[in-house]
Write an enzyme that holds these catalytic residues in place. Structure first.
Site, PDB file in Angstrom:
ATOM      1  N   GLU A 206       1.101   2.300  51.574  1.00 26.86           N
ATOM      2  CA  GLU A 206       1.160   1.478  52.790  1.00 26.86           C
ATOM      3  C   GLU A 206       2.017   2.115  53.874  1.00 26.86           C
ATOM      4  OE1 GLU A 206      -1.205  -0.359  50.511  1.00 26.86           O
ATOM      5  OE2 GLU A 206       0.783   0.010  49.673  1.00 26.86           O
ATOM      6  N   ASN A 290      -5.145   3.044  46.917  1.00 24.12           N
ATOM      7  CA  ASN A 290      -5.876   2.923  48.176  1.00 24.12           C
ATOM      8  C   ASN A 290      -5.575   4.055  49.143  1.00 24.12           C
ATOM      9  OD1 ASN A 290      -3.286   1.173  48.166  1.00 24.12           O
ATOM     10  ND2 ASN A 290      -3.615   1.573  50.336  1.00 24.12           N
ATOM     11  N   ASP A 332      -8.217  -2.358  50.852  1.00 25.15           N
ATOM     12  CA  ASP A 332      -7.001  -2.147  50.049  1.00 25.15           C
ATOM     13  C   ASP A 332      -7.234  -2.489  48.588  1.00 25.15           C
ATOM     14  OD1 ASP A 332      -4.274  -1.525  49.450  1.00 25.15           O
ATOM     15  OD2 ASP A 332      -3.817  -3.651  49.473  1.00 25.15           O
TER      16      ASP A 332
END
Length: 602
Positions: A206, A290, A332
């Site tokens: 992230e 991801n 995601d």
């Protein structure tokens, strides 16, 4: 006095045998650990054993008497935030860990009132600011004594350091820096011991971290190999016969070609989930996560090899196969989840299998020798981003209505970014040939936006609104056949079953709930037989062990993790916590923070 002397003699004999074993088989230092994992008195891995069965042959606690379970003792870690993973039990000692600051405690099961030793690391508090979803830690790993090292406990610290401790004394043996928090890379994954190595992943997709897995030598912490999820083939470590059995999965050069420019350098693919290992094949299995950023418009292409199930040689790290489940992920659906190994018949032939319930709502079963796709089916009939998976190509057939492209308002996507399955470890009963899964049931709306990359800052590019799925609850527990895709039973839960399940030969399935219960179901029917309200919600998994002839069940309490970020950090904006606050807005009315382990017996 005789009792203690007997225990000391037994321990000395075990120590000698493990040293002799290590000396005779230096490259097979896992054999002693493998043997310990099969002794149901112990629980020596987060996954219970190399196959990640999370299954115990203990049956003293069973469907006829489980209603009589009572608390035996408890222990507070003194730390709040989310307690993921579970304790380890090795030859009469329980090893307990905490989230940041990642304290470790050794407790004598003969006298649980006494802490044998404790390790409280000093680490950079800046790590807290770059942790994605609470400051969790998924557990410790253990290695029996080898030729050149004592019995060792391994800990990953949030600030990116891997620590080896003397299991007897808690003394620091070595410490290595695995991740750079200045770049947003932290450590939440549990270490995994196989042969003479300890395997460690990474967190931080992230924040645009490029994911990798690293093998360190147990003896001294020196790096044996490191493999990346993106970039040139030599970084990814593809073997010469990579995907030979399934060339349609993709083979060489794709870690660069499927990215635009240098986007692969900040492309995600971290692996903070669980590993499995086949000692006969000497192959390690795990999933990469991801791609970054979440906004799919900013990274054209399949974005290989994020979202991939890997089968790698344990000695060299070389990939024998890689199967990308969600090419060019838009939601995601980080593919780092549970890897369960089993041997079952496929078309009449006994086959080595790997079963993986993915964040994307699909359960994949592969031949773990060569990566052949055996089956791929929906974990719940409400999964809607994909119509089905083409078993010939391995590709998902998507429904464009649920795409998250910039020019499209995506609503009612199931599952949400949290997935219909996330970080929980599941269980497999080899007699019933059933997997028991704790499932999320959460859907979402998705609004993408453009943003620049800045090192050490969040690199997401999407605003999410999450809410209960079509069945009206946030969680489920399911019994599933991984070969046929058939479900035996399904139980609804008010909140997501985040931590996973543990199955036993007593026909029981244990699990914890976010609102603070530990429960036991009849594994044949799904009927609830027992529950107990804990001091705080559960995001970890139960374990069971036997000590002095008596079976125990233990579980961490301590709400938090991604579903608990709103409660833990007192957030109110429904889109905060990457969408989790809105989904779990009711959680604070049912439980509050805590931190510890509760142990039960008859």
């Amino acid at each position: 006095m005789q009792h203690h002397k007997k225990r000391e003699l037994w321990g000395a004999a075990a120590l000698v045998s493990s040293v002799l074993l290590a000396a005779s088989q230096p490259a097979q230092a896992n054999q002693a650990l493998d043997k310990l994992s099969k002794q149901n008195t112990n629980w020596v891995m987060q996954t219970k054993d190399y196959s990640s069965t999370h299954y115990s042959e203990l049956y003293d606690i069973n469907i006829t008497n489980v209603q009589n379970l009572k608390p035996a003792w408890s222990f507070s870690t003194g730390v709040l935030n989310g307690h993921e993973g579970g304790p380890l039990v090795v030859d009469g000692i329980m090893y307990v860990h905490s989230p940041y600051p990642n304290n470790v405690f050794a407790i004598d099961l003969n006298n649980p009132d006494k802490i044998l030793w404790q390790f409280k690391p000093k680490q950079n508090p800046a790590a807290r600011a770059v942790a994605c979803c609470d400051v969790v830690n998924r557990g410790l790993a253990y290695a029996p004594q080898g030729k050149d090292y004592p019995a060792t406990i391994f800990l990953n610290q949030l600030d990116g350091h891997v620590v080896a401790l003397n299991a007897k004394t808690g003394e620091l043996l070595w410490k290595m820096e695995n991740s750079d928090i200045a770049m947003g890379s932290t450590l939440t994954v549990a270490p995994f011991v196989a042969e003479d190595k300890v395997i460690v992943g990474t967190s931080g997709a992230e924040l645009g971290v490029r994911g990798y897995a690293t093998a360190y030598n147990i003896k001294d912490g020196k790096q044996a190999w490191r493999v990346y999820a993106t970039g040139p083939d030599e970084d990814i470590k593809l073997s010469k016969d990579f995907n030979k059995a399934n060339p349609h999965y993709g083979q060489f050069g794709l870690g660069l070609k499927t990215w635009e420019g240098d986007a692969w350098k900040i492309g995600g693919g971290t692996n903070w989930g669980w590993y499995a290992y086949d000692p006969d094949l000497r192959m390690l299995y795990y999933g990469s996560g991801n791609p970054a950023p979440w906004n799919e418009t900013m990274r054209p292409g399949d974005n290989k090899w994020t979202m991939t199930i890997w089968g790698r040689d344990i000695e060299t790290g070389e990939a024998k196969f890689g199967y990308q489940k969600t090419p060019h992920d838009e939601w995601d659906y980080a593919g780092v989840n549970y890897m369960g190994l089993s041997e079952q018949k496929v078309n009449g032939k006994m086959t080595k299998l790997l079963t993986h319930p993915d964040r994307n709502g699909i359960v994949y079963t592969l031949n773990r020798e060569n990566g052949d796709l055996v089956n791929a089916f929906k974990i719940d009939n409400t999964v809607n981003w994909v119509k089905h998976v083409d078993l010939k190509t391995g590709l998902p057939v998507r429904d464009p209505e649920y795409s998250t492209r910039m020019d499209h308002e995506a609503k009612g996507i199931c599952p949400s970014a949290m997935g219909y399955h996330n970080q929980g470890i599941e269980s497999y009963d080899p007699n019933k040939q059933l997997f028991f899964m704790g499932v999320n049931h959460i859907c979402m709306d998705w609004e993408p936006f453009m943003l620049p990359y800045r090192a050490g800052q969040f690199f997401v590019g999407a605003t999410l609104n999450m809410y209960p799925g079509p069945k009206g609850t946030l969680g489920q527990v399911k019994a599933m056949n991984g070969v046929t895709g058939e479900f035996e039973w399904e139980v609804q839960e008010k909140f997501a079953v985040w931590g996973g399940t543990t199955a036993t030969a007593g026909d029981l399935v244990f699990y914890g709930t976010l609102d603070g219960y530990i429960k036991a179901l009849n594994s044949k029917t799904g009927e609830e037989l027992w529950k107990f309200k804990l001091p705080s919600g559960v995001i970890g998994h139960p374990i069971t062990y036997k000590h002095e002839g008596k079976q125990y069940v233990a579980i961490y309490y301590g709400v938090g993790g991604w579903p608990g970020v709103g409660l833990v950090f007192d957030l109110k904006d429904p889109s905060a916590g990457l969408g989790a606050v809105g989904a779990f807005k009711e959680l604070a009315h049912h439980t509050q923070m805590g931190g510890g382990v509760m142990v039960f017996s008859l």
